[in-house]
Design a protein around this motif. Structure first.
Motif, PDB file in Angstrom:
ATOM      1  N   LEU A  37       0.672  -1.231  -0.072  1.00 36.24           N
ATOM      2  CA  LEU A  37       0.132  -0.090  -0.056  1.00 36.24           C
ATOM      3  C   LEU A  37       0.743   1.233  -0.133  1.00 36.24           C
ATOM      4  N   LEU A  38       1.925   1.313   0.879  1.00 37.88           N
ATOM      5  CA  LEU A  38       2.471   2.526   0.913  1.00 37.88           C
ATOM      6  C   LEU A  38       3.655   2.487  -0.098  1.00 37.88           C
ATOM      7  N   GLU A  39       4.004   1.383  -0.708  1.00 38.42           N
ATOM      8  CA  GLU A  39       5.337   1.252  -1.785  1.00 38.42           C
ATOM      9  C   GLU A  39       6.659   1.713  -1.159  1.00 38.42           C
ATOM     10  N   VAL A  40       6.964   0.944  -0.328  1.00 36.50           N
ATOM     11  CA  VAL A  40       8.216   1.227   0.584  1.00 36.50           C
ATOM     12  C   VAL A  40       9.031  -0.112   0.613  1.00 36.50           C
ATOM     13  N   THR A  41      10.388  -0.042   0.854  1.00 43.88           N
ATOM     14  CA  THR A  41      11.204  -1.083   1.117  1.00 43.88           C
ATOM     15  C   THR A  41      10.907  -1.589   2.476  1.00 43.88           C
ATOM     16  N   ASP A  42      11.252  -2.938   2.360  1.00 45.55           N
ATOM     17  CA  ASP A  42      11.203  -3.675   3.627  1.00 45.55           C
ATOM     18  C   ASP A  42      12.007  -2.985   4.940  1.00 45.55           C
ATOM     19  N   GLY A  43      13.154  -2.271   4.665  1.00 44.17           N
ATOM     20  CA  GLY A  43      14.055  -1.825   5.864  1.00 44.17           C
ATOM     21  C   GLY A  43      13.325  -0.564   6.228  1.00 44.17           C
ATOM     22  N   ASN A  44      12.895   0.268   5.205  1.00 46.18           N
ATOM     23  CA  ASN A  44      12.171   1.682   5.611  1.00 46.18           C
ATOM     24  C   ASN A  44      10.718   1.379   6.439  1.00 46.18           C
ATOM     25  N   LEU A  45      10.111   0.199   5.924  1.00 45.86           N
ATOM     26  CA  LEU A  45       8.830   0.002   6.830  1.00 45.86           C
ATOM     27  C   LEU A  45       9.238  -0.574   8.164  1.00 45.86           C
ATOM     28  N   ALA A  46      10.227  -1.240   8.259  1.00 40.74           N
ATOM     29  CA  ALA A  46      10.600  -2.005   9.544  1.00 40.74           C
ATOM     30  C   ALA A  46      10.890  -1.052  10.463  1.00 40.74           C
ATOM     31  N   SER A  47      11.862   0.090  10.028  1.00 42.08           N
ATOM     32  CA  SER A  47      12.156   1.206  10.961  1.00 42.08           C
ATOM     33  C   SER A  47      11.201   1.904  11.400  1.00 42.08           C
ATOM     34  N   HIS A  48      10.317   2.464  10.611  1.00 45.12           N
ATOM     35  CA  HIS A  48       9.028   3.051  10.922  1.00 45.12           C
ATOM     36  C   HIS A  48       8.107   2.368  11.570  1.00 45.12           C
ATOM     37  N   THR A  49       7.830   1.050  11.711  1.00 44.85           N
ATOM     38  CA  THR A  49       6.989   0.454  12.401  1.00 44.85           C
ATOM     39  C   THR A  49       7.428   0.154  13.752  1.00 44.85           C
ATOM     40  N   LYS A  50       8.716   0.033  13.916  1.00 47.83           N
ATOM     41  CA  LYS A  50       9.617  -0.059  15.109  1.00 47.83           C
ATOM     42  C   LYS A  50       9.419   1.387  15.818  1.00 47.83           C
ATOM     43  N   ALA A  51       9.754   2.579  15.184  1.00 51.88           N
ATOM     44  CA  ALA A  51       9.429   3.834  15.906  1.00 51.88           C
ATOM     45  C   ALA A  51       8.134   4.172  16.512  1.00 51.88           C
TER      46      ALA A  51
END
Length: 96
Positions: A37-51
């Motif tokens: 849905l957000l068209e993001v990379t795994d790493g990008n999504l992982a860091s923002h969900t962690k935050a």
């Protein structure tokens, strides 16, 4: 009180805004759904969900579906409240 007092720093990135927006209208979303849905990379999504998890705005549930790991996210009550306040603050700011 300033116009930007209720603008929440936790939501100052477009990916975090996107994650919370998806979770406000869905009971939960898994990693794959958010990524698509957000068209993001795994790493990008992982860091923002962690935050968002770190400040208690989303909960994370890890499970296996068949043999595949599945990570599911949901907005917490405090996350929903904070996000609503954030959106209201943005609306006030735009309205002024």
């Amino acid at each position: 009180m300033s116009l930007i007092d209720n603008i929440n720093k936790a939501f100052d990135h477009r990916i975090r805004l996107g994650i919370m927006s998806v979770l406000m209208v869905n009971d939960h979303a898994d990693f794959k759904m958010l990524k698509e849905l957000l068209e993001v990379t795994d790493g990008n999504l992982a860091s923002h969900t962690k935050a968002l998890e770190k400040v208690g705005y989303i909960s994370v549930e890890k499970q296996f579906i068949g043999r595949k790991p599945n990570t599911r996210y949901a907005a917490t009550r405090s996350g929903k409240t904070a996000f609503k306040k954030h959106i209201e603050a943005l609306e006030k700011l735009i309205g002024k």
